[in-house]
Design an enzyme around this catalytic site. Structure first.
Site, short mmCIF file in Angstrom:
data_model
loop_
_atom_site.label_atom_id
_atom_site.label_comp_id
_atom_site.label_asym_id
_atom_site.label_seq_id
_atom_site.Cartn_x
_atom_site.Cartn_y
_atom_site.Cartn_z
N GLY A 86 0.83 -1.20 0.00
CA GLY A 86 0.00 0.00 0.00
C GLY A 86 0.86 1.24 0.00
O GLY A 86 2.06 1.16 -0.25
N ASP A 88 -5.55 7.57 6.90
CA ASP A 88 -5.67 6.84 5.65
C ASP A 88 -6.79 5.81 5.76
O ASP A 88 -6.59 4.62 5.54
CB ASP A 88 -4.34 6.20 5.28
N GLY A 97 3.87 0.92 2.44
CA GLY A 97 4.90 -0.11 2.31
C GLY A 97 4.33 -1.47 2.02
O GLY A 97 3.15 -1.62 1.71
#
Ligand SMILES: *[C@@H]1O[C@H](CO)[C@@H](O)[C@H](O)[C@H]1NC(C)=O
Ligand SMILES: *[C@@H]1O[C@H](CO)[C@@H](O)[C@H](O)[C@H]1NC(C)=O
Ligand SMILES: *[C@@H]1O[C@H](CO)[C@@H](O)[C@H](O)[C@H]1NC(C)=O
Ligand SMILES: *[C@@H]1O[C@H](CO)[C@@H](O)[C@H](O)[C@H]1NC(C)=O
Ligand SMILES: *[C@@H]1O[C@H](CO)[C@@H](O)[C@H](O)[C@H]1NC(C)=O
Ligand SMILES: *[C@@H]1O[C@H](CO)[C@@H](O)[C@H](O)[C@H]1NC(C)=O
Ligand SMILES: *[C@@H]1O[C@H](CO)[C@@H](O)[C@H](O)[C@H]1NC(C)=O
Ligand SMILES: *[C@@H]1O[C@H](CO)[C@@H](O)[C@H](O)[C@H]1NC(C)=O
Ligand SMILES: *[C@@H]1O[C@H](CO)[C@@H](O)[C@H](O)[C@H]1NC(C)=O
Length: 752
Positions: free
Chosen positions: A438, A554, A441
């Site tokens: 993602g 996020d 990482g």
């Protein structure tokens, strides 16, 4: 910029002119047209399927629209309808016309035909070149570009007009009247959009945002004035976008290896170059040859001596001072006149070397030996350095601070793992163990020594400023204990980037669950409400229940995991929490994901708990519609789910938007309340959005309401008519409507 482009044209032109004339080597397959109107169409491109290398990419087949004067080439698929401006074999580029997104305001109307605009290049395997700029024109105009690189990517710029009088036409787009930002390589697709802001300057009725070739646009004051003036005068066919093409299907054969069967560099005297942007390769004629390397014998010898006679500039390009020029295959020979001798490079003749010059050459020879010796020494010391580096990383990554903290706070839930342990757990980061990758990482599945299954996240590089924050985050996360949040078990700080170890959640992500079309099975509304409620509770918990507010930063369906009982587990915090952005930067790059980003965070330059609320609303929409945050609609256009939803909601077309699986007259009231909640969470003003705690509470109530509706409909009926089906309530009563909603649900609560 202008000069650079001119130069480019000068260099390319002689070759193109030679190719285009009938006497030059052919650029297309025998019997195939090599032009459409004014545009040369070199193979592997071609007009029609039989003239193009469709085995590599069916979009190499272009269509020539002869009903236009002059005819214009377009991508063959009518669903794309992108016009080609020109094609370069040498640079692997094709220029196309792209769209401009705009919003115009007049006293009583808003024209925003193209609020979200993308260029559907993805299926054509073209990738926008980094020679483009994302450009925004307008006063107080904020434009953003979102795409996948394949990591999610968002950038934007803000243009203002306070000092517009000091700006003259032709100025660069540095923020005054217009602004621009670069784009990254490997951008597989993108959407540009203008964020609608109410503060419109009276003399600036239109805003524009576009991806366009660098240097094409320079500021003109009149572009701020006229109603659609810019579109009519300068961009009536669109704006030029440079795109990189390549033979995406394959790569250059390794040295000595046999070329694959469908190898595209078929000409003799050609070679293969790996593509600079995206996968694949390009072909080029060897030095001294020119033409089309994709055709048999396409690369033809350049007659340098002939060119020397034609134009002075070739005399410097192919030097042969004091000599006689003779063409050879791939090169030329310069035969020296008496009294001079070749300088060894076959490109000129010089008088015999003087003594002084010999000394200089000798010196540089021994320098080479010294340098190689030095290299050997350096290589030996590398090994020793490695061990030292590991300790260094541990310090840099805040390992010492973490140890101290843990001792003082008696944190026992978190383990610090060594690099060796991590490698063992993941089979040296074996590809079989990749769970996903993602924005932050890669994630690997690992097995610890005690056979415990874990998920190991290898972060991307974080800068020094973030390291301390990172360690704080580890400590805070280690203390979070919520059944709907993925537990952090440990970390490893010995490597250049920190790694985090989480509990392993067996049943994949919510994203896969909703959007995995291979085995799409119905998902009952109750399960959707359960997942929504649990995720909201988890977010509400981190926003309010810990000693310090943690933002997720996020929130998206990919970051909500499901266990084997389909309980939601929110994951992936920390790395992005409490990130603030530099106010002085026009170019804003924030962590976040396409389709989920809070527009206000662009203006305020910071993420807040309300940014998480906005992103969560998009997750709710995914649950309600089973569409992705950025999805492709029936007319094959990319749409942002949040934008479409707002439009449909205002047009009372909610039902059409919802997943037909869950639409049912009996539960429509739940879906309507849910839609209203989503609308409040998508409020452009963060302050007016509900808190995550409100959202969680209201979801709980809706879940209970739904349960009652499906089990025993009778007692609910009375309240149902009291609240009224909200679709019939005019939108200007929405504020009133929302208090009504809570009243309704409260009464149901009491009735229980
Ligand atoms: C394209 O061709 C037309 C004639 O077909 C000519 O008038 C025009 O100048 C050409 N344009 C360019 C850019 O070469
Ligand atoms: C890619 O190459 C393989 C084998 O080389 C071939 O079977 C396949 O059809 C190609 N795909 C495309 C899209 O050209
Ligand atoms: C050619 O262009 C015209 C004008 O834009 C358009 O109406 C027509 O549909 C195009 N023809 C084809 C075959 O796409
Ligand atoms: C092909 O060769 C020319 C001349 O050397 C060079 O300018 C160009 O960049 C090369 N193209 C690629 C794709 O490497
Ligand atoms: C907008 O206002 C103008 C006059 O100010 C009027 O002529 C026009 O019809 C209005 N347009 C709409 C769509 O209401
Ligand atoms: C943009 O904002 C203005 C003022 O807030 C509003 O009237 C208009 O409808 C909005 N336009 C769109 C397309 O959302
Ligand atoms: C872009 O993609 C190519 C091949 O897919 C890769 O080699 C390269 O590293 C990528 N570049 C970036 C900046 O991600
Ligand atoms: C990992 O790599 C090391 C050498 O780099 C090797 O000694 C070890 O056996 C490998 N372990 C596994 C599980 O593949
Ligand atoms: C998720 O869990 C259910 C029930 O335990 C199981 O039937 C299903 O196969 C699991 N799905 C995945 C993708 O693991």
């Amino acid at each position: 910029m202008q000069e650079a482009l001119l130069l480019l044209v000068l260099i390319i032109y002689p070759a193109t002119v030679v190719l285009a004339t009938s006497s030059g080597p052919p650029i297309s397959l025998p019997g195939c047209p090599d032009k459409c109107g004014n545009v040369s169409i070199p193979y592997p491109f071609g007009i029609g399927d039989d003239c193009a290398a469709t085995s590599h990419n069916r979009y190499f087949a272009l269509m020539c629209n002869n009903s236009l004067q002059p005819p214009r080439p377009m991508f063959g698929d009518p669903s794309i309808a992108v016009e080609v401006i020109d094609i370069s074999l040498e640079h692997g580029e094709v220029r196309v016309y792209g769209d401009v997104s705009y919003i115009c305001f007049t006293s009583n109307t808003t024209v925003s035909d193209s609020f979200d605009v993308g260029l559907s290049l993805e299926i054509t395997q073209l990738i926008p070149s980094t020679r483009n700029r994302f450009t925004v024109i307008g006063c107080s105009a904020l434009g953003i570009i979102q795409g996948n690189t394949p990591d999610p990517y968002v950038a934007g710029c803000y243009s203002y007009c306070q000092d517009i009088k000091s700006t003259s036409d032709g100025a660069s787009c540095a923020g005054m009247g217009c602004c621009e930002t670069t784009i990254p390589p490997n951008l597989t697709y993108f959407v540009t959009q203008l964020l609608n802001q109410s503060s419109v300057w009276p003399f600036n009725p239109c805003f524009y945002a576009m991806l366009v070739e660098e240097g094409w646009y320079s500021f003109r004051r009149q572009d701020l004035g006229g109603h659609l003036g810019f579109m009519k005068e300068k961009a009536n066919r669109g704006v030029p976008v440079v795109s990189d093409w390549a033979i995406r299907n394959g790569s250059c054969p390794k040295d000595g290896a046999k070329a694959p069967k469908d190898y595209a560099c078929v000409s003799s005297n050609s070679y293969c170059v790996n593509a600079g942007n995206g996968p694949g390769y390009l072909c080029n004629c060897s030095e001294g040859y020119e033409g089309n390397p994709y055709l048999p014998n396409g690369c033809q010898d350049i007659d340098e001596c002939e060119l020397r006679k034609q134009d002075v500039k070739y005399k410097t390009l192919y030097p042969c001072e004091n000599g006689h020029c003779r063409n050879t295959p791939g090169s030329y020979r310069c035969k020296c006149w008496a009294g001079t001798r070749s300088d060894g490079t076959n490109s000129g003749c010089r008088p015999v070397l003087s003594q002084a010059e010999k000394v200089v050459i000798g010196l540089s020879g021994s320098a080479m030996v010294l340098i190689s010796l030095a290299c050997l020494v350096v290589m030996k010391s590398q090994r020793r350095k490695y061990k030292k580096e590991k300790d260094e990383y541990f310090k840099q990554n805040g390992g010492l601070k973490l140890y101290d903290e843990m001792r003082s706070r008696q944190v026992e839930t978190i383990h610090i793992l060594t690099e060796k342990e991590i490698k063992k757990a993941t089979d040296n980061f074996s590809e079989d163990r990749v769970l996903g990758c993602g924005g932050h990482g890669m994630v690997y599945r690992g097995t610890l020594d005690d056979n415990k299954e874990v998920a190991i996240k290898k972060s991307k590089v974080i800068d020094d400023d973030c390291r301390e924050e990172f360690v704080n985050e580890i400590i805070i996360l280690s203390q979070i204990n919520h059944r709907n949040i993925v537990r952090l078990l440990g970390c490893c700080l010995e490597v250049d980037v920190p790694m985090l170890v989480y509990e392993f959640i067996s049943n994949g992500t919510l994203f896969e669950f909703l959007h995995d079309y291979d085995h799409k099975s119905p998902i009952p509304l109750d399960l959707r409400l359960k997942i929504a409620t649990q995720s909201a509770e988890a977010l509400a918990y981190i926003h309010s229940s810990t000693s310090r507010t943690i933002l997720h930063g996020d929130v998206k369906s990919l970051n909500i995991l499901l266990d084997n009982e389909y309980n939601a587990k929110v994951s992936d915090f920390g790395a992005s929490a409490l990130k603030s952005m530099d106010k002085n930067d026009f170019i804003i790059l924030i962590q976040g994901t396409l389709g989920y980003i809070d527009p206000e965070s662009f203006v305020s330059h910071r993420l807040t708990d309300k940014s998480d609320v906005y992103s969560f609303a998009v997750v709710l929409l995914e649950l309600m519609t089973r569409k992705k945050a950025i999805y492709i609609d029936i007319s094959n256009e990319k749409k942002a789910l949040s934008h479409t939803f707002i439009l449909m909601f205002h047009q009372n077309e909610l039902r059409d938007m919802l997943d037909s699986e869950i639409v049912d007259d009996e539960v429509m009231v739940v879906l309507e309340k849910l839609a209203e909640l989503v609308m409040q969470c998508l409020n452009p003003k963060g302050d007016e959005r509900p808190t995550m705690k409100d959202v969680a509470e209201r979801l709980q109530i809706l879940r209970r309401l739904h349960l009652q509706l499906v089990t025993k409909t009778q007692p609910i009926q009375a309240h149902y008519s009291y609240g009224g089906p909200s679709a019939s309530v005019p939108s200007d009563e929405k504020g009133y409507q929302s208090t009504e909603t809570s009243k309704l649900v409260l009464e149901i609560d009491l009735a229980r």
